[in-house]
Structures are given as structure tokens and as C-alpha cells.
Motif scaffolding. Sequence first.
Motif, mmCIF file in Angstrom:
data_model
loop_
_atom_site.group_PDB
_atom_site.id
_atom_site.type_symbol
_atom_site.label_atom_id
_atom_site.label_comp_id
_atom_site.label_asym_id
_atom_site.label_seq_id
_atom_site.Cartn_x
_atom_site.Cartn_y
_atom_site.Cartn_z
ATOM 1 N N MET A 234 -34.869 0.014 -15.167
ATOM 2 C CA MET A 234 -35.481 -0.380 -14.596
ATOM 3 C C MET A 234 -34.902 -1.164 -13.248
ATOM 4 O O MET A 234 -33.340 -1.004 -13.285
ATOM 5 N N MET A 235 -36.628 -1.204 -12.487
ATOM 6 C CA MET A 235 -35.823 -1.472 -10.981
ATOM 7 C C MET A 235 -35.161 -2.911 -10.729
ATOM 8 O O MET A 235 -35.486 -3.563 -11.277
ATOM 9 N N HIS A 236 -33.748 -2.749 -9.700
ATOM 10 C CA HIS A 236 -33.198 -3.414 -10.393
ATOM 11 C C HIS A 236 -34.614 -4.440 -8.778
ATOM 12 O O HIS A 236 -35.290 -3.970 -8.050
ATOM 13 N N PRO A 237 -34.295 -6.547 -9.204
ATOM 14 C CA PRO A 237 -35.353 -7.155 -8.992
ATOM 15 C C PRO A 237 -35.125 -6.549 -7.026
ATOM 16 O O PRO A 237 -35.826 -6.513 -5.773
ATOM 17 N N SER A 238 -34.162 -6.721 -6.700
ATOM 18 C CA SER A 238 -33.577 -7.101 -5.039
ATOM 19 C C SER A 238 -34.365 -5.450 -4.281
ATOM 20 O O SER A 238 -34.659 -5.455 -3.092
ATOM 21 N N THR A 239 -34.521 -4.346 -5.380
ATOM 22 C CA THR A 239 -34.053 -2.503 -4.752
ATOM 23 C C THR A 239 -35.581 -2.961 -4.509
ATOM 24 O O THR A 239 -36.302 -2.832 -3.265
ATOM 25 N N TYR A 240 -36.891 -3.392 -5.637
ATOM 26 C CA TYR A 240 -37.864 -3.741 -5.420
ATOM 27 C C TYR A 240 -38.294 -3.862 -4.326
ATOM 28 O O TYR A 240 -39.763 -3.825 -3.594
ATOM 29 N N CYS A 241 -37.892 -5.526 -3.862
ATOM 30 C CA CYS A 241 -38.437 -6.104 -2.944
ATOM 31 C C CYS A 241 -37.801 -5.265 -1.621
ATOM 32 O O CYS A 241 -38.507 -5.646 -0.376
ATOM 33 N N LEU A 242 -37.437 -4.932 -1.403
ATOM 34 C CA LEU A 242 -36.787 -3.697 -0.236
ATOM 35 C C LEU A 242 -37.911 -2.788 -0.269
ATOM 36 O O LEU A 242 -38.721 -2.695 0.744
ATOM 37 N N VAL A 243 -38.183 -2.553 -1.086
ATOM 38 C CA VAL A 243 -39.803 -1.176 -1.098
ATOM 39 C C VAL A 243 -40.665 -1.820 -0.820
ATOM 40 O O VAL A 243 -41.187 -1.432 0.016
ATOM 41 N N LEU A 244 -41.358 -3.207 -1.469
ATOM 42 C CA LEU A 244 -42.451 -4.183 -1.039
ATOM 43 C C LEU A 244 -41.805 -3.869 0.442
ATOM 44 O O LEU A 244 -43.054 -4.261 0.891
ATOM 45 N N TRP A 245 -40.931 -4.737 0.870
ATOM 46 C CA TRP A 245 -41.138 -4.859 1.900
ATOM 47 C C TRP A 245 -41.178 -3.961 3.855
ATOM 48 O O TRP A 245 -41.436 -3.898 4.453
ATOM 49 N N THR A 246 -40.895 -2.943 2.667
ATOM 50 C CA THR A 246 -40.681 -1.364 3.801
ATOM 51 C C THR A 246 -42.464 -1.121 3.225
ATOM 52 O O THR A 246 -42.813 -1.042 5.058
ATOM 53 N N ASP B 29 -47.663 -9.547 -14.730
ATOM 54 C CA ASP B 29 -48.376 -8.942 -16.240
ATOM 55 C C ASP B 29 -47.341 -10.260 -17.684
ATOM 56 O O ASP B 29 -47.924 -9.868 -18.382
ATOM 57 N N ARG B 30 -46.553 -10.795 -16.748
ATOM 58 C CA ARG B 30 -45.509 -10.548 -18.316
ATOM 59 C C ARG B 30 -44.753 -11.661 -17.606
ATOM 60 O O ARG B 30 -44.015 -11.385 -15.921
ATOM 61 N N SER C 50 -52.339 -16.329 -18.472
ATOM 62 C CA SER C 50 -50.773 -17.110 -18.141
ATOM 63 C C SER C 50 -50.311 -16.719 -16.833
ATOM 64 O O SER C 50 -49.921 -17.966 -16.100
ATOM 65 N N CYS C 51 -50.991 -15.155 -16.699
ATOM 66 C CA CYS C 51 -49.451 -14.669 -15.995
ATOM 67 C C CYS C 51 -50.696 -15.554 -14.445
ATOM 68 O O CYS C 51 -49.496 -15.863 -13.412
ATOM 69 N N ASP C 52 -51.581 -15.200 -14.608
ATOM 70 C CA ASP C 52 -52.025 -15.652 -12.744
ATOM 71 C C ASP C 52 -52.053 -17.069 -12.605
ATOM 72 O O ASP C 52 -51.477 -17.390 -11.310
ATOM 73 N N ASP C 53 -52.126 -17.902 -13.211
ATOM 74 C CA ASP C 53 -52.065 -19.461 -14.014
ATOM 75 C C ASP C 53 -50.744 -19.495 -12.864
ATOM 76 O O ASP C 53 -50.547 -20.340 -12.152
ATOM 77 N N TYR D 65 -42.522 -10.180 -14.233
ATOM 78 C CA TYR D 65 -42.739 -8.759 -14.329
ATOM 79 C C TYR D 65 -44.038 -8.222 -14.485
ATOM 80 O O TYR D 65 -44.343 -8.791 -15.011
ATOM 81 N N ARG D 66 -43.656 -7.161 -13.901
ATOM 82 C CA ARG D 66 -44.968 -5.865 -13.991
ATOM 83 C C ARG D 66 -44.073 -4.742 -14.925
ATOM 84 O O ARG D 66 -43.703 -3.801 -14.128
#
Length: 208
Positions: free
Chosen positions: A1-13, A70-71, A118-121, A149-150
Motif C-alpha cells: 500500500m502506498m504511504h499517503p505522504s508518498t502518494y501526495c508527492l506523486v500527486l504533487w509532481t 471510494d472508501r 456517501s463518499c462523494d457527499d 481510500y482509493r
Amino acid sequence: MMHPSTYCLVLWTAMTATTMAQAPDSLDNPFRPVAADDTVSESKPDVVDEESPEQRMLALVHTEALPRFDRAEIFTLSMPDPFADDAMKRESGKDAFPVRPYGKNATVLKHKTLTGPSCDDLRKLWQELTFDRDGGAFCHRPVYGLRFYRGESLLFETTVCWECQNFYVPKFDRQKRTFSHRWHGFVNDVQAKALLTRLRSELPHPQL
């Protein structure tokens, strides 16, 4: 599972590449260059913005630009004064939720998982908060913990305090190339009350 901090850095890039493709003077570009001012001394600027582009992007992807998930997991929490001698230690467990800026844990009272619409709301309610990046840094007594989570990837984890109107987000140290966490505030207005009402409807808190 990708660490949230790693995900954010990838998303930021990825988001930075898109942003840089916009017109440099676009008002929709939060990273647009600051216009040159010949009256300001380069050695002694009138205003110094200490927040790095990385931190601004990390704040965006956890606030107004929170990605779709989605969760969602909602936790009701109880936490003693974080500065008291008997405050919970950092040890993790199934009945503990991390309050990372304090390096301590809150006690989990109950837990509920949301999926589907419910997740979208919930995402919309979160994005509509009136965020104040410098607010709510004086205390933190969380009543709810949130995990988004996604698929199997954790996008965001935080605890929320309505008494001090704050929650925590990742913080990136450019010099050390490491992540930690910092407080981010929100205004206790009608949007904040709407989010709290929704959380209470999904998972009532015994202390509220």
C-alpha cells in the motif's frame, strides 16, 4: 500500500506539470510567478512567504483539491489533554488512532466504513470547508478521525477538532527531504457545522 505522504508527492509532481502548462498570469494558477516590483529591495523584501510550493500543493490536495476516494473510514475518538503526564503514548493498536503532530494516540470509541455515493457527499462537504492554513494551532482535542481510500491506497488520514477548528496534513521538509505533519485550520461556520452534522448522522459521538 502506498504511504499517503508518498502518494501526495506523486500527486504533487503530476499536478505541478499540469499547472506549469497554464498561462503564467492565469488567476487560476496558484503557483503563478509573483510580478516583479522594482521598488522592493532584493536583500530585504517587504514580505517573505515561508511556505514552499511543495507545502502549498500538499495543503491543496488535502483541502479544496482533495482527490476522489471510494472508501471512507470514520472513527469517533476520545483523547485526554495531550500535554498531560498521563496522555497516551505513541504505541499503536486497533483501538488507537494516531494524532501525528503530537506523536500520541487518541482512543477509538466506534468505527464506520462508507462506500459509494456517501463518499462523494463527504468529499464535497470537506472541500466546502472555509480553510484557514494558519488557524487553529493552539490546541487539538479530536472527536473524529478520518481515513480516505482509493482502492487499497490510503489517500489521507487526519483527526479533526471542532473546539480548535483544526486538523493535520503532511508537511514536507525540502532540505531534509522528509515528511512530518502540521496543523491546518478551518472556520467554524455553516460549512463546518454541515460536516459535523453529517459525521454525527453517520456515526454519533457519545460526547457531543
